[in-house]
Design a protein around this motif. Structure first.
Motif, PDB file in Angstrom:
ATOM      1  N   ARG A 137       0.771  -1.281   0.116  1.00 43.51           N
ATOM      2  CA  ARG A 137       0.104   0.166   0.068  1.00 43.51           C
ATOM      3  C   ARG A 137       0.686   1.279   0.004  1.00 43.51           C
ATOM      4  NH1 ARG A 137      -2.231   3.180   4.411  1.00 43.51           N
ATOM      5  NH2 ARG A 137      -4.244   4.565   3.640  1.00 43.51           N
ATOM      6  N   ARG A 140       2.028   1.724  -3.380  1.00 43.13           N
ATOM      7  CA  ARG A 140       1.180   2.409  -4.388  1.00 43.13           C
ATOM      8  C   ARG A 140       0.830   3.599  -4.067  1.00 43.13           C
ATOM      9  NH1 ARG A 140      -1.822  -1.478  -7.192  1.00 43.13           N
ATOM     10  NH2 ARG A 140      -3.458  -0.103  -7.006  1.00 43.13           N
ATOM     11  N   ARG A 141       1.037   4.121  -2.997  1.00 43.18           N
ATOM     12  CA  ARG A 141       0.701   5.563  -2.476  1.00 43.18           C
ATOM     13  C   ARG A 141       1.909   6.468  -2.599  1.00 43.18           C
ATOM     14  NH1 ARG A 141      -3.557   6.497   1.134  1.00 43.18           N
ATOM     15  NH2 ARG A 141      -2.230   7.654   2.534  1.00 43.18           N
ATOM     16  N   ARG A 142       3.026   5.867  -3.094  1.00 47.45           N
ATOM     17  CA  ARG A 142       4.568   6.757  -3.120  1.00 47.45           C
ATOM     18  C   ARG A 142       4.991   7.137  -1.706  1.00 47.45           C
ATOM     19  NH1 ARG A 142       5.195   7.205  -8.680  1.00 47.45           N
ATOM     20  NH2 ARG A 142       6.927   8.770  -8.263  1.00 47.45           N
TER      21      ARG A 142
END
Length: 199
Positions: A137, A140-142
């Motif tokens: 996660r 994906r959220r950088r």
């Protein structure tokens, strides 16, 4: 924090006396307040335990200080510590949602080192799937710092799902977030610990 002595912890070398003195001074001059967040209390506890790892208190100095108090006065060991600092409470981690759990563990990434048992380490070991989920996660959220912290925990405790691809994931995190020295620190610490476990 305690990562000041991380090279000595990971390579099994004696730390530079100047580094020990700096960490000791930080512990004595900046104890957490009684109402400090749990992460602050745990960070302080780990700083003390790291100091004592390299310069344990002398025989007979077994007192325990209370929460929010730096341990003791000078013992002649070079750390200025005489007792131990009681482990803060970690029950709040047990039932935390996996998103919050990963966030808190990433804040406490300096505790992810070999041979440093704690309630936080045990909580991490019991929830490796949640940590792996949080790692993905964060990528994906950088959120490279959170990903690096979660990856460091996974490397320290092992047991992550084989499908995670932690090694390649860490490479990607360092590539994308390596401009932040904290990201680089956590990723390189993770690699060293993973290599040590593979031997």
């Amino acid at each position: 924090g305690a990562d000041l002595l991380l090279p000595s912890v990971l390579y099994g070398r004696h730390p530079h006396p100047g580094d020990v003195a700096v960490l000791d001074r930080a512990v004595r001059e900046f104890p957490p307040k009684p109402d400090a967040p749990a992460a602050t209390a745990w960070s302080h506890w780990h700083m003390i335990s790291t100091l004592q790892r390299f310069a344990p208190p002398p025989p007979g100095a077994t007192g325990t200080t209370g929460p929010g108090t730096a341990a003791g006065t000078s013992t002649g060991t070079g750390t200025g510590m005489t007792g131990t600092y009681a482990e803060p409470d970690a029950a709040w981690l047990e039932n935390a949602p996996w998103q919050s759990f990963t966030h808190q563990l990433s804040v406490l990434a300096p505790l992810a080192v070999p041979a440093a048992p704690s309630a936080v380490q045990r909580a991490a070991a019991d929830r490796t799937v949640d940590l792996a989920r949080g790692f993905v996660r964060a990528v994906r959220r950088r959120d490279w710092l959170q990903a690096a912290g979660a990856g460091r925990w996974l490397a320290a405790i092992g047991g992550e799902p084989a499908t995670l691809g932690l090694e390649r994931g860490l490479d990607f995190v360092e590539l994308m977030g390596g401009h932040d020295p904290r990201v680089t620190l956590h990723v390189r610490a993770a690699r060293l610990m993973a290599e040590a476990r593979a031997r």
